[in-house]
Design a protein around this motif. Sequence first.
Motif, PDB file in Angstrom:
ATOM      1  N   HIS A 167       1.396  12.270   2.222  1.00 26.15           N
ATOM      2  CA  HIS A 167       0.943  13.518   1.529  1.00 26.15           C
ATOM      3  C   HIS A 167      -0.265  13.136   0.452  1.00 26.15           C
ATOM      4  CE1 HIS A 167       4.054  15.136   3.706  1.00 26.15           C
ATOM      5  NE2 HIS A 167       5.027  14.314   3.028  1.00 26.15           N
ATOM      6  N   VAL A 168      -1.114  12.050   0.666  1.00 25.01           N
ATOM      7  CA  VAL A 168      -2.026  11.822  -0.385  1.00 25.01           C
ATOM      8  C   VAL A 168      -3.235  13.025  -0.221  1.00 25.01           C
ATOM      9  CG1 VAL A 168      -1.520   9.456  -0.046  1.00 25.01           C
ATOM     10  CG2 VAL A 168      -3.111  10.383   1.450  1.00 25.01           C
ATOM     11  N   PRO A 169      -4.086  12.946  -1.323  1.00 21.85           N
ATOM     12  CA  PRO A 169      -5.148  14.047  -1.408  1.00 21.85           C
ATOM     13  C   PRO A 169      -6.339  13.813  -0.505  1.00 21.85           C
ATOM     14  CG  PRO A 169      -5.253  12.565  -3.430  1.00 21.85           C
ATOM     15  CD  PRO A 169      -3.708  12.145  -2.671  1.00 21.85           C
ATOM     16  N   TYR A 170      -6.733  12.601  -0.188  1.00 23.97           N
ATOM     17  CA  TYR A 170      -8.089  12.478   0.471  1.00 23.97           C
ATOM     18  C   TYR A 170      -7.914  11.245   1.653  1.00 23.97           C
ATOM     19  CZ  TYR A 170     -12.726  13.091   2.192  1.00 23.97           C
ATOM     20  OH  TYR A 170     -13.869  13.074   2.845  1.00 23.97           O
ATOM     21  N   ILE A 171      -8.276  11.446   2.817  1.00 23.83           N
ATOM     22  CA  ILE A 171      -8.214  10.353   3.707  1.00 23.83           C
ATOM     23  C   ILE A 171      -9.498  10.584   4.541  1.00 23.83           C
ATOM     24  CG2 ILE A 171      -7.358   9.098   5.669  1.00 23.83           C
ATOM     25  CD1 ILE A 171      -4.672  10.499   4.591  1.00 23.83           C
ATOM     26  N   ALA A 172     -10.377   9.775   5.137  1.00 24.31           N
ATOM     27  CA  ALA A 172     -11.650  10.058   5.787  1.00 24.31           C
ATOM     28  C   ALA A 172     -12.009   8.569   6.539  1.00 24.31           C
ATOM     29  CB  ALA A 172     -12.779  10.339   5.038  1.00 24.31           C
ATOM     30  N   THR A 173     -12.280   9.011   7.677  1.00 23.57           N
ATOM     31  CA  THR A 173     -13.109   7.963   8.568  1.00 23.57           C
ATOM     32  C   THR A 173     -14.584   7.923   8.300  1.00 23.57           C
ATOM     33  OG1 THR A 173     -13.196   9.286  10.634  1.00 23.57           O
ATOM     34  CG2 THR A 173     -11.359   7.930  10.217  1.00 23.57           C
ATOM     35  N   VAL A 174     -15.208   6.908   8.243  1.00 25.50           N
ATOM     36  CA  VAL A 174     -16.971   7.129   8.338  1.00 25.50           C
ATOM     37  C   VAL A 174     -17.676   5.742   8.969  1.00 25.50           C
ATOM     38  CG1 VAL A 174     -16.577   7.573   5.702  1.00 25.50           C
ATOM     39  CG2 VAL A 174     -16.540   5.177   6.127  1.00 25.50           C
ATOM     40  N   ALA A 175     -18.751   5.934   9.083  1.00 29.98           N
ATOM     41  CA  ALA A 175     -19.669   5.158   9.994  1.00 29.98           C
ATOM     42  C   ALA A 175     -20.778   4.723   9.342  1.00 29.98           C
ATOM     43  CB  ALA A 175     -19.850   5.785  11.426  1.00 29.98           C
ATOM     44  N   ALA A 176     -21.427   3.605   9.585  1.00 34.27           N
ATOM     45  CA  ALA A 176     -22.672   3.193   8.818  1.00 34.27           C
ATOM     46  C   ALA A 176     -23.910   3.974   9.618  1.00 34.27           C
ATOM     47  CB  ALA A 176     -22.750   1.911   9.086  1.00 34.27           C
ATOM     48  N   SER A 177     -23.618   4.266  10.773  1.00 33.19           N
ATOM     49  CA  SER A 177     -24.849   5.436  11.499  1.00 33.19           C
ATOM     50  C   SER A 177     -24.802   6.714  11.200  1.00 33.19           C
ATOM     51  CB  SER A 177     -24.557   5.269  12.942  1.00 33.19           C
ATOM     52  OG  SER A 177     -23.250   6.051  13.323  1.00 33.19           O
ATOM     53  N   LYS A 178     -24.001   6.988  10.151  1.00 30.16           N
ATOM     54  CA  LYS A 178     -23.703   8.458   9.612  1.00 30.16           C
ATOM     55  C   LYS A 178     -23.825   8.438   8.188  1.00 30.16           C
ATOM     56  CE  LYS A 178     -23.613  10.492  13.629  1.00 30.16           C
ATOM     57  NZ  LYS A 178     -24.467  11.609  14.221  1.00 30.16           N
ATOM     58  N   ILE A 229      -0.883   7.383   9.242  1.00 33.34           N
ATOM     59  CA  ILE A 229       0.194   6.553   8.484  1.00 33.34           C
ATOM     60  C   ILE A 229       0.101   7.146   7.011  1.00 33.34           C
ATOM     61  CG2 ILE A 229       0.761   4.465   7.491  1.00 33.34           C
ATOM     62  CD1 ILE A 229       0.481   3.368  10.328  1.00 33.34           C
ATOM     63  N   TRP A 230      -1.346   7.036   6.692  1.00 31.26           N
ATOM     64  CA  TRP A 230      -1.567   7.250   5.057  1.00 31.26           C
ATOM     65  C   TRP A 230      -1.257   8.829   4.995  1.00 31.26           C
ATOM     66  CZ3 TRP A 230      -4.834   5.984   0.725  1.00 31.26           C
ATOM     67  CH2 TRP A 230      -4.799   4.504   0.690  1.00 31.26           C
ATOM     68  N   ASN A 231      -1.699   9.752   6.140  1.00 31.23           N
ATOM     69  CA  ASN A 231      -1.220  11.307   5.961  1.00 31.23           C
ATOM     70  C   ASN A 231       0.089  11.653   5.761  1.00 31.23           C
ATOM     71  OD1 ASN A 231      -3.002  13.537   5.893  1.00 31.23           O
ATOM     72  ND2 ASN A 231      -2.987  13.969   8.210  1.00 31.23           N
ATOM     73  N   ALA A 232       0.929  10.867   6.369  1.00 34.70           N
ATOM     74  CA  ALA A 232       2.498  11.001   6.101  1.00 34.70           C
ATOM     75  C   ALA A 232       2.734  10.912   4.742  1.00 34.70           C
ATOM     76  CB  ALA A 232       3.247  10.214   7.199  1.00 34.70           C
ATOM     77  N   LYS A 236     -13.615  12.121  10.617  1.00 40.65           N
ATOM     78  CA  LYS A 236     -12.854  13.155  10.188  1.00 40.65           C
ATOM     79  C   LYS A 236     -12.463  13.117   8.772  1.00 40.65           C
ATOM     80  CE  LYS A 236      -8.925  10.777  12.675  1.00 40.65           C
ATOM     81  NZ  LYS A 236      -7.789  11.111  13.531  1.00 40.65           N
ATOM     82  N   GLU A 237     -11.879  13.967   8.184  1.00 38.88           N
ATOM     83  CA  GLU A 237     -11.187  13.907   7.008  1.00 38.88           C
ATOM     84  C   GLU A 237      -9.905  14.587   6.859  1.00 38.88           C
ATOM     85  OE1 GLU A 237     -14.202  15.438   4.107  1.00 38.88           O
ATOM     86  OE2 GLU A 237     -13.661  17.543   4.907  1.00 38.88           O
ATOM     87  N   SER A 238      -9.051  14.331   5.988  1.00 36.31           N
ATOM     88  CA  SER A 238      -7.826  15.156   5.605  1.00 36.31           C
ATOM     89  C   SER A 238      -7.695  15.374   4.216  1.00 36.31           C
ATOM     90  CB  SER A 238      -6.686  14.289   6.067  1.00 36.31           C
ATOM     91  OG  SER A 238      -5.518  15.046   5.560  1.00 36.31           O
ATOM     92  N   VAL A 239      -7.542  16.708   3.918  1.00 34.37           N
ATOM     93  CA  VAL A 239      -7.359  17.017   2.428  1.00 34.37           C
ATOM     94  C   VAL A 239      -5.740  17.460   2.134  1.00 34.37           C
ATOM     95  CG1 VAL A 239      -7.885  18.626   0.427  1.00 34.37           C
ATOM     96  CG2 VAL A 239      -9.789  17.575   2.031  1.00 34.37           C
ATOM     97  N   TYR A 240      -5.166  16.732   1.611  1.00 36.42           N
ATOM     98  CA  TYR A 240      -3.750  17.201   1.584  1.00 36.42           C
ATOM     99  C   TYR A 240      -2.951  17.410   2.737  1.00 36.42           C
ATOM    100  CZ  TYR A 240      -3.965  16.692  -3.450  1.00 36.42           C
ATOM    101  OH  TYR A 240      -4.075  16.425  -4.902  1.00 36.42           O
ATOM    102  N   THR A 274       0.919  -1.015   0.030  1.00 38.14           N
ATOM    103  CA  THR A 274      -0.010  -0.058   0.030  1.00 38.14           C
ATOM    104  C   THR A 274       0.769   1.368  -0.045  1.00 38.14           C
ATOM    105  OG1 THR A 274      -1.776  -1.001   1.331  1.00 38.14           O
ATOM    106  CG2 THR A 274      -2.047   1.361   1.207  1.00 38.14           C
ATOM    107  N   SER A 275       1.806   1.352   0.884  1.00 44.88           N
ATOM    108  CA  SER A 275       2.644   2.372   0.999  1.00 44.88           C
ATOM    109  C   SER A 275       3.285   2.721  -0.378  1.00 44.88           C
ATOM    110  CB  SER A 275       3.802   2.148   1.870  1.00 44.88           C
ATOM    111  OG  SER A 275       4.715   3.267   2.139  1.00 44.88           O
ATOM    112  N   GLY A 276       3.799   1.562  -1.145  1.00 43.59           N
ATOM    113  CA  GLY A 276       4.423   1.744  -2.647  1.00 43.59           C
ATOM    114  C   GLY A 276       3.350   2.554  -3.620  1.00 43.59           C
TER     115      GLY A 276
END
Length: 313
Positions: free
Chosen positions: A187-198, A182-185, A251-255, A123-125
């Motif tokens: 420098h990817v464009p988008y990361i998010a956590t999600v939940a089925a209740s939302k 780990i993904w944020n390190a 939460k989410e991360s954009v770059y 994945t890191s690659g």
Amino acid sequence: MSSEQMRYRTLKDVPAEEYMAPGTPLCAGCGAQLSLRLALKALGPHTIVVNVPGCMALMAIYPFASLKLPFVFTSFVAAPATAQGIVDAIDVLRSKGVHLPDDTKVLVVTGDGAAYDIGLQSTSGTLHRQLDYYYFVYDNEAYGNTGFQYSAASPFLSRTTTSEATSRVPGNLFWKKDLFEIWNAHHVPYIATVAASKPVDLLRKFEKASKFKGPKLFLALGVCPTGWGSDPQQTVKIDRLAVETGMWPLKESVYGEVRHTYIPKTLKPLEEYLKTQKRFSHLFYPVRRDDLINEYQARINAYWEKVWKTELK
């Protein structure tokens, strides 16, 4: 993205199309299935799914399949590499004049075992190469399909079949690995956590991610009645408690810029969440372990105090 531009504003906007057939062989009350079903609605019909050994692999057992989408099954470590091959093949076909829908997407679906542990290197690659694909993790916090063994995603103090709770050792002694950061390190464009209740929050995040080219991670809490020892009828309630107690931040991360998409003004007591699952029952019976419960609560409180300070100005 402004509210006027959003496709998903309320539950009425949840797409009616289904890309997962009813009657899958997954366990009753599977929270991972609920989140993935919503994710596929957001991604649409031109999605190619790459899957590895795990609970969701049961959706395609030859000669039957519960998914109504192209499905590629590969080894634990190879999902990102397989995604790379598919993305490259799409590019080659287009260069030769083959028409493919503009919204063709590649989606990797893994459990936490492959995402946090076995498949992290490959994945890191792909993150380093900024491969344009979606990576969906159903995090049931253990190796759920092989007996519910400990994984790097197993929460502190939880009981698994390889981190049993005894009079001397109160379950898993390690804090959960932070895959989000780990993904944020990378420098990817988008990361998010999600939940089925939302569900609206989940759909909005997929909609937002579609605007970016590159790796996109979605971490979904996978309430697992079989492994957690919870009531299958209470899956959505437990999922909601994980959010309301602060155990599962949305939460989410954009770059690299992180923001929380749901911030509770006050937290429900963590024990309301813990008591719904047999994997934490040793914290309450035969002797209540307030020392450990309070340690856990303090860590969650410290996290949210920082969020309240920085994001609720």
